[in-house]
Write a protein that holds these residues in place. Structure first.
Motif, short mmCIF file in Angstrom:
data_model
loop_
_atom_site.label_atom_id
_atom_site.label_comp_id
_atom_site.label_asym_id
_atom_site.label_seq_id
_atom_site.Cartn_x
_atom_site.Cartn_y
_atom_site.Cartn_z
N PRO A 124 0.83 -1.21 0.00
CA PRO A 124 0.00 0.00 0.00
C PRO A 124 0.87 1.26 0.00
O PRO A 124 1.94 1.28 0.59
CB PRO A 124 -0.79 -0.12 1.31
N PHE A 125 0.41 2.28 -0.68
CA PHE A 125 1.20 3.51 -0.72
C PHE A 125 0.29 4.73 -0.75
O PHE A 125 -0.89 4.65 -1.10
CB PHE A 125 2.15 3.52 -1.93
N LEU A 126 0.88 5.85 -0.38
CA LEU A 126 0.20 7.14 -0.39
C LEU A 126 0.98 8.06 -1.32
O LEU A 126 2.18 8.23 -1.17
CB LEU A 126 0.17 7.72 1.03
N ALA A 127 0.30 8.63 -2.32
CA ALA A 127 0.94 9.54 -3.28
C ALA A 127 0.44 10.96 -3.01
O ALA A 127 -0.76 11.22 -3.10
CB ALA A 127 0.63 9.12 -4.71
N LEU A 128 1.35 11.86 -2.68
CA LEU A 128 0.98 13.21 -2.27
C LEU A 128 1.46 14.25 -3.28
O LEU A 128 2.54 14.14 -3.84
CB LEU A 128 1.60 13.54 -0.91
N SER A 129 0.63 15.26 -3.49
CA SER A 129 1.03 16.40 -4.32
C SER A 129 0.11 17.57 -4.03
O SER A 129 -1.09 17.40 -3.86
CB SER A 129 0.95 16.05 -5.81
N ALA A 130 0.70 18.76 -3.96
CA ALA A 130 -0.10 19.97 -3.74
C ALA A 130 -0.30 20.74 -5.04
O ALA A 130 -1.05 21.71 -5.07
CB ALA A 130 0.59 20.87 -2.72
N THR A 131 0.35 20.30 -6.12
CA THR A 131 0.30 21.10 -7.35
C THR A 131 -0.10 20.31 -8.58
O THR A 131 -0.09 20.85 -9.68
CB THR A 131 1.69 21.74 -7.61
N ILE A 132 -0.43 19.05 -8.44
CA ILE A 132 -0.77 18.26 -9.63
C ILE A 132 -2.05 18.80 -10.26
O ILE A 132 -3.03 19.09 -9.59
CB ILE A 132 -0.91 16.76 -9.27
N SER A 133 -2.02 18.97 -11.57
CA SER A 133 -3.13 19.64 -12.26
C SER A 133 -4.23 18.68 -12.70
O SER A 133 -5.35 19.11 -12.95
CB SER A 133 -2.59 20.39 -13.48
N ALA A 192 -6.35 31.86 -3.40
CA ALA A 192 -6.59 31.90 -1.96
C ALA A 192 -5.77 33.01 -1.32
O ALA A 192 -4.70 33.38 -1.82
CB ALA A 192 -6.24 30.55 -1.34
N PHE A 193 -6.28 33.53 -0.22
CA PHE A 193 -5.58 34.60 0.50
C PHE A 193 -5.06 34.06 1.83
O PHE A 193 -5.69 33.21 2.46
CB PHE A 193 -6.52 35.77 0.82
N SER A 194 -3.94 34.58 2.25
CA SER A 194 -3.53 34.38 3.63
C SER A 194 -4.35 35.36 4.47
O SER A 194 -4.92 36.32 3.93
CB SER A 194 -2.04 34.68 3.79
N PRO A 195 -4.46 35.17 5.78
CA PRO A 195 -5.20 36.13 6.60
C PRO A 195 -4.70 37.57 6.41
O PRO A 195 -5.49 38.52 6.36
CB PRO A 195 -4.96 35.63 8.03
N VAL A 204 -8.25 11.35 -2.91
CA VAL A 204 -8.70 12.23 -1.83
C VAL A 204 -8.24 13.64 -2.17
O VAL A 204 -7.04 13.90 -2.28
CB VAL A 204 -8.11 11.80 -0.47
N LEU A 205 -9.19 14.54 -2.35
CA LEU A 205 -8.87 15.92 -2.69
C LEU A 205 -9.06 16.81 -1.47
O LEU A 205 -10.07 16.70 -0.76
CB LEU A 205 -9.77 16.42 -3.82
N HIS A 206 -8.09 17.66 -1.22
CA HIS A 206 -8.19 18.61 -0.12
C HIS A 206 -8.05 20.00 -0.72
O HIS A 206 -7.02 20.33 -1.31
CB HIS A 206 -7.10 18.35 0.92
N GLY A 207 -9.07 20.81 -0.56
CA GLY A 207 -9.12 22.10 -1.25
C GLY A 207 -8.26 23.19 -0.66
O GLY A 207 -8.07 24.23 -1.29
N GLU A 208 -7.72 22.98 0.53
CA GLU A 208 -6.95 24.03 1.18
C GLU A 208 -5.61 23.51 1.66
O GLU A 208 -5.48 22.35 2.04
CB GLU A 208 -7.72 24.59 2.38
N ARG A 209 -4.63 24.39 1.64
CA ARG A 209 -3.34 24.05 2.21
C ARG A 209 -3.40 24.20 3.73
O ARG A 209 -4.12 25.04 4.25
CB ARG A 209 -2.25 24.99 1.68
N TYR A 210 -2.60 23.40 4.40
CA TYR A 210 -2.52 23.54 5.85
C TYR A 210 -1.85 24.86 6.21
O TYR A 210 -2.24 25.55 7.15
CB TYR A 210 -1.74 22.37 6.46
N ASN A 211 -0.85 25.22 5.44
CA ASN A 211 -0.15 26.48 5.68
C ASN A 211 -0.47 27.46 4.57
O ASN A 211 -0.86 27.08 3.47
CB ASN A 211 1.37 26.26 5.79
N ASP A 212 -0.31 28.73 4.84
CA ASP A 212 -0.61 29.78 3.87
C ASP A 212 0.65 30.13 3.08
O ASP A 212 1.72 30.35 3.67
CB ASP A 212 -1.13 31.04 4.57
N LEU A 213 0.51 30.19 1.78
CA LEU A 213 1.63 30.57 0.92
C LEU A 213 1.38 31.95 0.34
O LEU A 213 0.28 32.24 -0.14
CB LEU A 213 1.80 29.57 -0.23
#
Length: 235
Positions: free
Chosen positions: A34-43, A144-147, A97-106
């Motif tokens: 089993p594996f987990l494939a992660l990416s924050a920028t895959i289109s 998205a905006f940072s605070p 699994v799609l997550h619409g927000e980053r944990y941290n603000d860029l």
């Protein structure tokens, strides 16, 4: 390799890169645990999921064929029997699994050169928008905006339109999700961001296109340009 029970692939969008892509592809095809494939920028996550599902279908068919036809030799039968005893239940499913927000603000910045020194200017996400784009398509969901950027947007909106009807209501000190709270959560900040975005669109509906244009222009950074020769030397 047999001792590996779980693998995490980070930055899996490198699969589409020019360098090392074949290594990523080989690993994702050959991995058996089993594996987990992660990416924050895959289109195209859906496309990647379909490809991984096709790989899993191949292995499911291949392994079921091997189990049904283990070979006729005594050694092969003994090995197959031993493998069956040791074998754990396998899963061939692939789940997206799609997550619409980053944990941290860029936040984005623009780097330029002035008087032989580097100058860093903040780049507000709204600076990339135009009135026509907002009017036709709204504000893109991936902006998205940072605070801090939300507060900055409010300040500039208040400056551009001094008689703004919702000036007091959307004041950070008075906003419903913030008022009388000791701790402001990320969800509260996101709620404020969404309200500002809706209000920006509402300005256009109210016929305030020129004010929206002024607002977007005021949010743009003003990097200092330099000659092409200097750019080559410095950058």
């Amino acid at each position: 390799v047999k001792r590996i029970r779980y693998v995490i692939f980070d930055e899996v969008h490198c699969l589409g890169g020019e360098i090392g892509a074949e290594v990523w592809e080989h690993l994702l095809v050959m991995i058996r645990c089993p594996f987990l494939a992660l990416s924050a920028t895959i289109s195209n996550p859906e496309h990647l999921t379909e490809w991984l599902q096709s790989v899993k279908r191949y292995w499911q068919l291949a392994e079921s064929t091997i189990e049904e036809n283990p070979g006729s030799s005594t050694t092969a039968k003994k090995c197959t029997r031993k493998q069956k005893l040791q074998k754990t239940k396998k899963s061939y499913s692939v789940r997206l699994v799609l997550h619409g927000e980053r944990y941290n603000d860029l936040e984005k910045y623009v780097c330029s050169l002035k008087d032989n020194d580097f100058v860093i200017d903040h780049y507000h996400p709204c600076a990339a928008l135009t009135v026509s784009h907002i009017e036709k398509y709204g504000i893109p969901s991936d902006i998205a905006f940072s605070p801090r950027e939300s507060i900055h947007l409010y300040d500039m909106m208040a400056k551009v339109w001094e008689e703004w009807p919702r000036l007091q209501e959307l004041d950070p000190e008075e906003f419903t999700s913030f008022k009388n709270k000791i701790v402001i959560t990320k969800a509260d900040a996101k709620n404020y961001e969404q309200e500002l975005k809706k209000e920006l669109i509402n300005w256009i509906i109210l016929g305030q296109r020129e004010k929206v244009h002024q607002l977007l222009e005021s949010l743009k950074p003003h990097p200092v340009d330099c000659s092409e020769n200097e750019k080559r030397i410095r950058f």
